[in-house]
Design a protein around this motif. Structure first.
Motif, PDB file in Angstrom:
ATOM      1  N   PRO A  60      -2.008 -46.768  25.529  1.00  0.00           N
ATOM      2  CA  PRO A  60      -2.240 -45.675  24.580  1.00  0.00           C
ATOM      3  C   PRO A  60      -3.546 -45.882  23.807  1.00  0.00           C
ATOM      4  O   PRO A  60      -3.957 -45.012  23.056  1.00  0.00           O
ATOM      5  CB  PRO A  60      -1.045 -45.786  23.633  1.00  0.00           C
ATOM      6  CG  PRO A  60      -0.694 -47.240  23.629  1.00  0.00           C
ATOM      7  CD  PRO A  60      -1.118 -47.803  24.968  1.00  0.00           C
ATOM      8  N   TYR A  61      -4.187 -47.068  23.968  1.00  0.00           N
ATOM      9  CA  TYR A  61      -5.437 -47.330  23.245  1.00  0.00           C
ATOM     10  C   TYR A  61      -6.612 -46.796  24.054  1.00  0.00           C
ATOM     11  O   TYR A  61      -6.970 -47.344  25.089  1.00  0.00           O
ATOM     12  CB  TYR A  61      -5.631 -48.836  23.011  1.00  0.00           C
ATOM     13  CG  TYR A  61      -4.575 -49.453  22.150  1.00  0.00           C
ATOM     14  CD1 TYR A  61      -4.522 -49.187  20.783  1.00  0.00           C
ATOM     15  CD2 TYR A  61      -3.627 -50.299  22.694  1.00  0.00           C
ATOM     16  CE1 TYR A  61      -3.541 -49.756  19.987  1.00  0.00           C
ATOM     17  CE2 TYR A  61      -2.639 -50.877  21.903  1.00  0.00           C
ATOM     18  CZ  TYR A  61      -2.610 -50.600  20.548  1.00  0.00           C
ATOM     19  OH  TYR A  61      -1.632 -51.159  19.765  1.00  0.00           O
ATOM     20  N   MET A  62      -7.210 -45.738  23.551  1.00  0.00           N
ATOM     21  CA  MET A  62      -8.261 -45.057  24.314  1.00  0.00           C
ATOM     22  C   MET A  62      -9.488 -45.953  24.524  1.00  0.00           C
ATOM     23  O   MET A  62     -10.184 -45.828  25.520  1.00  0.00           O
ATOM     24  CB  MET A  62      -8.706 -43.793  23.581  1.00  0.00           C
ATOM     25  CG  MET A  62      -7.549 -42.917  23.182  1.00  0.00           C
ATOM     26  SD  MET A  62      -7.388 -41.461  24.172  1.00  0.00           S
ATOM     27  CE  MET A  62      -5.634 -41.164  24.039  1.00  0.00           C
ATOM     28  N   ARG A 100     -15.135 -27.821   8.525  1.00  0.00           N
ATOM     29  CA  ARG A 100     -14.125 -27.019   9.236  1.00  0.00           C
ATOM     30  C   ARG A 100     -14.261 -25.534   8.907  1.00  0.00           C
ATOM     31  O   ARG A 100     -13.924 -24.686   9.713  1.00  0.00           O
ATOM     32  CB  ARG A 100     -12.718 -27.514   8.896  1.00  0.00           C
ATOM     33  CG  ARG A 100     -12.372 -28.756   9.684  1.00  0.00           C
ATOM     34  CD  ARG A 100     -10.923 -29.156   9.554  1.00  0.00           C
ATOM     35  NE  ARG A 100     -10.700 -30.332  10.392  1.00  0.00           N
ATOM     36  CZ  ARG A 100      -9.817 -31.281  10.145  1.00  0.00           C
ATOM     37  NH1 ARG A 100      -9.027 -31.195   9.105  1.00  0.00           N
ATOM     38  NH2 ARG A 100      -9.708 -32.313  10.948  1.00  0.00           N
ATOM     39  N   PHE A 127     -13.516 -33.955  13.464  1.00  0.00           N
ATOM     40  CA  PHE A 127     -12.511 -35.009  13.397  1.00  0.00           C
ATOM     41  C   PHE A 127     -13.065 -36.238  12.694  1.00  0.00           C
ATOM     42  O   PHE A 127     -14.252 -36.550  12.815  1.00  0.00           O
ATOM     43  CB  PHE A 127     -12.059 -35.424  14.802  1.00  0.00           C
ATOM     44  CG  PHE A 127     -11.258 -34.379  15.523  1.00  0.00           C
ATOM     45  CD1 PHE A 127      -9.983 -34.046  15.081  1.00  0.00           C
ATOM     46  CD2 PHE A 127     -11.766 -33.745  16.639  1.00  0.00           C
ATOM     47  CE1 PHE A 127      -9.228 -33.093  15.752  1.00  0.00           C
ATOM     48  CE2 PHE A 127     -11.018 -32.785  17.317  1.00  0.00           C
ATOM     49  CZ  PHE A 127      -9.751 -32.460  16.868  1.00  0.00           C
ATOM     50  N   SER A 128     -12.195 -36.945  11.970  1.00  0.00           N
ATOM     51  CA  SER A 128     -12.582 -38.216  11.359  1.00  0.00           C
ATOM     52  C   SER A 128     -12.725 -39.277  12.444  1.00  0.00           C
ATOM     53  O   SER A 128     -11.893 -39.360  13.348  1.00  0.00           O
ATOM     54  CB  SER A 128     -11.514 -38.690  10.378  1.00  0.00           C
ATOM     55  OG  SER A 128     -11.372 -37.766   9.357  1.00  0.00           O
ATOM     56  N   PHE A 129     -13.790 -40.067  12.335  1.00  0.00           N
ATOM     57  CA  PHE A 129     -13.975 -41.212  13.237  1.00  0.00           C
ATOM     58  C   PHE A 129     -14.444 -42.385  12.408  1.00  0.00           C
ATOM     59  O   PHE A 129     -15.644 -42.538  12.177  1.00  0.00           O
ATOM     60  CB  PHE A 129     -15.017 -40.889  14.310  1.00  0.00           C
ATOM     61  CG  PHE A 129     -14.437 -40.332  15.569  1.00  0.00           C
ATOM     62  CD1 PHE A 129     -14.162 -41.164  16.646  1.00  0.00           C
ATOM     63  CD2 PHE A 129     -14.144 -38.992  15.671  1.00  0.00           C
ATOM     64  CE1 PHE A 129     -13.614 -40.653  17.812  1.00  0.00           C
ATOM     65  CE2 PHE A 129     -13.597 -38.470  16.825  1.00  0.00           C
ATOM     66  CZ  PHE A 129     -13.334 -39.302  17.903  1.00  0.00           C
ATOM     67  N   GLY A 130     -13.534 -43.202  11.945  1.00  0.00           N
ATOM     68  CA  GLY A 130     -13.937 -44.322  11.116  1.00  0.00           C
ATOM     69  C   GLY A 130     -14.687 -43.843   9.896  1.00  0.00           C
ATOM     70  O   GLY A 130     -14.192 -42.993   9.166  1.00  0.00           O
ATOM     71  N   ASP A 131     -15.923 -44.332   9.712  1.00  0.00           N
ATOM     72  CA  ASP A 131     -16.639 -43.990   8.486  1.00  0.00           C
ATOM     73  C   ASP A 131     -17.480 -42.716   8.608  1.00  0.00           C
ATOM     74  O   ASP A 131     -18.245 -42.394   7.715  1.00  0.00           O
ATOM     75  CB  ASP A 131     -17.497 -45.174   8.011  1.00  0.00           C
ATOM     76  CG  ASP A 131     -18.600 -45.506   9.010  1.00  0.00           C
ATOM     77  OD1 ASP A 131     -18.599 -44.942  10.116  1.00  0.00           O
ATOM     78  OD2 ASP A 131     -19.463 -46.333   8.672  1.00  0.00           O
ATOM     79  N   GLU A 136     -12.256 -40.786  22.975  1.00  0.00           N
ATOM     80  CA  GLU A 136     -11.350 -39.984  22.134  1.00  0.00           C
ATOM     81  C   GLU A 136     -11.875 -38.564  21.935  1.00  0.00           C
ATOM     82  O   GLU A 136     -11.098 -37.615  21.908  1.00  0.00           O
ATOM     83  CB  GLU A 136     -11.121 -40.654  20.773  1.00  0.00           C
ATOM     84  CG  GLU A 136     -10.086 -41.756  20.831  1.00  0.00           C
ATOM     85  CD  GLU A 136      -9.465 -42.066  19.474  1.00  0.00           C
ATOM     86  OE1 GLU A 136      -8.349 -42.604  19.466  1.00  0.00           O
ATOM     87  OE2 GLU A 136     -10.078 -41.792  18.426  1.00  0.00           O
ATOM     88  N   PHE A 191     -10.927 -36.863  25.105  1.00  0.00           N
ATOM     89  CA  PHE A 191      -9.480 -36.653  25.201  1.00  0.00           C
ATOM     90  C   PHE A 191      -9.058 -35.485  24.316  1.00  0.00           C
ATOM     91  O   PHE A 191      -8.304 -34.605  24.737  1.00  0.00           O
ATOM     92  CB  PHE A 191      -8.735 -37.926  24.787  1.00  0.00           C
ATOM     93  CG  PHE A 191      -7.297 -37.953  25.229  1.00  0.00           C
ATOM     94  CD1 PHE A 191      -6.935 -38.546  26.422  1.00  0.00           C
ATOM     95  CD2 PHE A 191      -6.306 -37.371  24.449  1.00  0.00           C
ATOM     96  CE1 PHE A 191      -5.613 -38.567  26.835  1.00  0.00           C
ATOM     97  CE2 PHE A 191      -4.982 -37.375  24.852  1.00  0.00           C
ATOM     98  CZ  PHE A 191      -4.638 -37.982  26.055  1.00  0.00           C
ATOM     99  N   MET A 192      -9.573 -35.460  23.088  1.00  0.00           N
ATOM    100  CA  MET A 192      -9.172 -34.403  22.159  1.00  0.00           C
ATOM    101  C   MET A 192      -9.692 -33.048  22.621  1.00  0.00           C
ATOM    102  O   MET A 192      -9.027 -32.037  22.463  1.00  0.00           O
ATOM    103  CB  MET A 192      -9.653 -34.733  20.742  1.00  0.00           C
ATOM    104  CG  MET A 192      -8.880 -35.909  20.158  1.00  0.00           C
ATOM    105  SD  MET A 192      -9.071 -36.084  18.387  1.00  0.00           S
ATOM    106  CE  MET A 192     -10.666 -36.824  18.289  1.00  0.00           C
TER     107      MET A 192
END
Lengths: 243, 302
Positions: B190-192, B242, B251-255, B293, B296-297
């Protein structure tokens, strides 16, 4: 100890026989903070969390959670915290409303309060069509969000989340973090463990456990500077391998 | 040469369609990753390929053997490590290994070279009961037991789930070494981010394969320009982006935030222009290459 912190731990230690699982950790968490609790497998995270949730009596040191003592007031701790993990979740063979009623009942909510909360949650999560459906038939993402809402149904000051997003798809994982932000915005303290290092970036502060000790504790930005790393994944690898 | 050929396989449990018309091939000697969240159908597919479950529809072969008719031959040709630890908890490390070797009619000595690198890490604990091992050690023992009969192909169902990032890296290093021995390795995760450890990957969601290819090809097919955006107020920034009329996804990606735009010829100045009408300090906008990710999204929302 002062009351400015929701969690205060001082030299908290847990030994199993000759093995020291948690080795004199000291830290404090502010109300409303999102506090990331990271570490390699076997570093002592679960043992530390069990002590803070009133499930395991420490060998030595001291700590309070929501103002209650982890040695003497474990029952009050359990009533005043929320807890959610990926493994321990809702009952698949109860409906949405049955699950809400069951957990609300366990936390001693009155009938009128329970009714009010049920309607509030169903409205908030936009699941009125599914209210009488068995949990097993719902998409995983809905279940996770409901599980989180139910974990804070008794309006605790702090919620412990143990790998809440494991195995969840990337969109649901992000929606889940929107809920965490929302809860934190409303003053709930969030204590969270995760193996997703991008999620460590979303925390206000992050602690890293190595061999029973807290090896580092700071904001993600400061940790990245201190370890000269581009992201939290690099920070994690550097700390876990001892720089 | 193909190690696995899957043709239109489906499997339902009552009303739930767990695997929905899946077709693909896995080449000999490659590390092939099935990547997807819980409920994607990864385990059901693995159980069919290892002959533990019979498909409702479709055909498949593993090492040239039919998964229904030739199930006995497949069982001696494959090594299978299920997602849940399923060795004997009250046997010691050594006893478990002896047991699995005996069941497959071989000995530990015969194929020792294959497990040596992994077994040396376990050896200090060889008299410990398997149930008393740490998570990482259990995982290594399970891998040794799956390898003891020198399989042609390994099926590893979520071997790294719940494992910390450092131990996950070590596990993938071990798989890299096994690949050099010529063993085909089929992994689910499950870890992309583990996609970049595989030769080819299949992105799976709700029983279906959304894409099968090399990671870099999947990335190259991402249909829009993508930007990493930062400012002093990330939470506000997320909502404001948005609301932007040209926003496709945020989408949020870390910082930082990953922002894709619906306009073909968008530049970072267009986005900056919009954000300058809002109240932000320290805005930074960078055009970036999508990661797994992002892909995938994007595929999920189609």
């Amino acid at each position: 100890m002062t009351n400015n912190y929701i969690i205060e731990a001082e030299n908290l230690t847990k030994k199993f026989g000759h093995f020291t699982a948690v080795d004199s950790i000291s830290f404090s968490v502010k109300p409303g903070e999102i506090f990331g609790f990271l570490g390699a497998n076997g570093a002592g995270k679960t043992t530390a969390m069990r002590m803070l949730c009133g499930l395991s009596i420490p060998s030595s040191g001291k700590a309070t959670v929501a103002g209650f003592d982890v040695f003497k007031q474990t029952e009050q701790i359990k009533k005043n915290i929320g807890y959610m993990s990926q493994k321990f979740s809702l009952y698949d063979d109860l409906t949405v409303t049955e699950n809400i009623n069951f957990y609300g009942g366990i936390y001693g909510l009155s009938k009128s309060k329970l009714k009010e909360k049920t309607e509030y949650l169903i409205d908030l999560l936009k699941i009125s069509d599914a209210r009488n459906k068995l949990l097993v038939s719902l998409p995983l993402g809905w279940k996770q969000k409901l599980a989180f809402s139910v974990a804070i149904i008794h309006e605790p000051k702090i919620v412990f989340l143990d790998e809440p997003t494991g195995g969840v798809d990337p969109i649901t994982r992000r929606q889940f973090w929107d809920m965490i932000y929302e809860a934190s915005h409303n003053g709930v303290t969030v204590f969270v463990t995760t193996h997703y290092m991008d999620e460590a970036e979303y925390c206000n502060r992050v602690s890293m456990m190595v061999d029973g000790r807290i090896a580092s504790l700071d904001t993600p930005d400061n940790l990245k500077k201190e370890y000269n790393a581009d992201n939290m994944h690099e920070v994690f690898v550097k700390i876990a391998r001892g720089k | 040469m193909n190690s696995v050929i899957i043709e239109n396989i489906s499997k339902s449990y009552g009303d739930v369609l767990a695997v929905d018309d899946v077709s693909l091939t896995i080449e000999k000697g490659e590390i092939f990753g099935f990547i997807g969240p819980d409920g994607a159908g990864k385990t059901s597919l693995f159980r069919m390929l290892t002959t533990l479950l019979i498909p409702d529809k479709g055909n498949a072969t593993v090492e040239g053997f039919d998964i229904v008719k030739d199930y006995k031959k497949i069982r001696s040709a494959v090594g299978y490590m299920p997602g849940r630890f399923s060795l004997y908890q009250d046997l010691t490390v050594e006893e478990n290994l002896h047991f699995f070797a005996a069941v497959f009619g071989t000995t530990i000595q015969e194929n020792y070279n294959l497990i040596k690198d992994i077994y040396v890490m376990l050896e200090p604990f060889k008299n410990r009961k398997a149930g008393k091992l740490s998570g990482g050690m259990k995982q290594k023992l399970a891998l040794c037991c799956a390898l003891i009969h020198k399989p042609k192909i390994l099926f590893l169902d979520e071997p790294t789930t719940g494992v910390d990032p450092v131990s996950r890296n070590e596990f993938w290093d071990m798989l890299g070494n096994l690949r050099k021995e010529g063993i085909t390795i089929v992994v689910s995760t499950p870890y992309m981010d583990e996609a970049n450890k595989c030769d080819r990957i299949a992105l799976m969601q709700k029983g279906k394969i959304m894409e099968t290819d090399y990671l870099k090809n999947i990335i190259s097919r991402f249909p829009r320009k993508l930007f990493a955006v930062k400012s002093d107020g990330m939470f506000v920034l997320l909502n404001e982006l948005r609301e932007y009329q040209f926003a496709n996804s945020v989408f949020s990606f870390g910082d930082s935030l990953h922002y894709s735009d619906s306009r073909e010829n968008v530049t970072k100045d267009n986005i900056l222009e919009y954000l300058n009408t809002k109240n932000h300090g320290n805005i930074s906008i960078e055009e970036i290459e999508p990661n797994i990710e992002d892909c995938f999204m994007d595929l999920m929302s189609k």
